[in-house]
Structure formats: structure tokens, C-alpha cells
Design a protein around this motif. Structure first.
Motif, PDB file in Angstrom:
ATOM      1  N   LEU A   5       0.726  -1.475  -0.065  1.00  9.96           N
ATOM      2  CA  LEU A   5       0.128  -0.043   0.388  1.00  9.96           C
ATOM      3  C   LEU A   5       0.572   1.283   0.362  1.00  9.96           C
ATOM      4  O   LEU A   5       0.859   2.535  -0.791  1.00  9.96           O
ATOM      5  N   PRO A  10      -3.235   5.705  -4.037  1.00 10.36           N
ATOM      6  CA  PRO A  10      -4.079   6.624  -4.837  1.00 10.36           C
ATOM      7  C   PRO A  10      -3.671   8.032  -5.604  1.00 10.36           C
ATOM      8  O   PRO A  10      -4.397   8.232  -6.456  1.00 10.36           O
ATOM      9  N   TYR A  38      -7.752   1.940  -0.890  1.00  8.75           N
ATOM     10  CA  TYR A  38      -7.561   2.470  -2.177  1.00  8.75           C
ATOM     11  C   TYR A  38      -9.524   2.887  -2.283  1.00  8.75           C
ATOM     12  O   TYR A  38      -8.891   3.930  -2.813  1.00  8.75           O
TER      13      TYR A  38
END
Length: 163
Positions: A5, A10, A38
Motif C-alpha cells: 500500500l 491513490p 484504495y
């Protein structure tokens, strides 16, 4: 691009018109959690669009109401239905399309990647965890939501191919 992540933020979607994300990881690795985080990091309109038209997981076909009922006899059929839905979303130019499957071996996701590239999408491959790490495998066995036992997770990990 494989990563967690923290390596795929994003904000990257604002740089491309069409993006296909292909998730990779063992059951219980956190793929779906990553996808959820997300998706909710997007605007409400984008979030709604992804959830209704751009999110594809073979697991979703095994639900009967709120109950998950895995049936190995239907796995190939459900994988094909998932791929068909993903390709349809690409063909109608959904701006963001996500495949949330384990995708341990390249052959398992190559059709998703090829279709996305052929239709002009930028493709991001997101690997969650280290499938070959025994400690990661044990953690996945403890926390996966479908009751996949450690022995099965270990067999799946042996199929892992790095990109």
C-alpha cells in the motif's frame, strides 16, 4: 509494479485516464483490505463507480447471500465469468478496473493484463506480502476469511512466480 500500500498511492490515478489494477497475494494477505482502502480514498463518485462497475473478484461468485460457499467444481467457471466481467468493463472504458484474485502464477493473471494493455490501460500489479515467507503464510492462514488452511496456503505459495 509489485508493492504494498505504501508503494502505490491513490494519487497515481490522477495521472492516467484508464488504470487496471491486478492484485496478487495469498488468501488472508490483505488484498481485499488494500482494495477497500484504495477505493474509499477516491471521491464518492469514483468509489461508487468502481464498486458497481469496476471491481472483480472470483470469490464474489461463491457467496450465497452473506454466506461464502466454496465449490471447487465451479472454480474454472467462476474464474472465466470474472475475467469476462473485467474485460467488459475495459471494453466500455471504465476508468478504473480492479482484479482482486490470488494470482500466484503469471498464467493466472496474464489474460487480465493482456486485455487491459490491448485496450489502452495502464496496468499496475500490486503484490501484498511475501508469498514464499513461511511466517507470512502462517499469518495468512490465521486471518483469511474463507478458512483456507495453512497446508493449502503453502501449496498456493509454491506456485508463486515473481514478475
Amino acid at each position: 509494479m509489485e508493492g504494498d500500500l505504501n508503494k502505490f498511492q491513490p494519487k497515481e490515478t490522477s495521472r492516467v485516464d484508464r488504470l487496471a489494477i491486478i492484485m496478487r497475494g495469498l488468501p488472508g494477505s490483505g488484498k481485499s483490505r488494500w482494495v477497500d482502502e484504495y477505493i474509499v480514498s477516491q471521491t464518492l463518485e469514483v468509489t461508487m463507480n468502481i464498486r458497481s462497475k469496476g471491481y472483480f473478484s472470483t470469490d464474489s461468485f461463491f457467496y450465497q447471500g452473506d454466506e461464502y460457499r466454496f465449490d471447487a467444481k465451479r472454480l474454472a467457471e467462476f474464474h472465466q465469468r470474472n475475467l469476462s466481467g473485467f474485460i467488459h468493463a475495459l471494453s466500455v472504458s471504465q476508468p478504473l478496473v480492479i482484479c482482486d484474485n490470488t494470482n500466484m502464477a503469471y498464467w493466472e493473471f496474464m489474460a487480465y493484463e493482456a486485455a487491459a494493455k490491448a485496450l489502452g490501460y495502464q496496468v499496475r500489479i500490486v503484490l501484498i506480502g511475501e508469498p514464499k515467507d513461511p511466517a507470512h503464510q502462517a499469518e495468512c492462514a490465521k486471518r483469511n476469511s474463507h478458512g483456507v488452511p495453512l497446508a493449502q496456503i503453502q501449496r498456493m505459495a509454491k506456485q508463486f512466480e515473481a514478475c
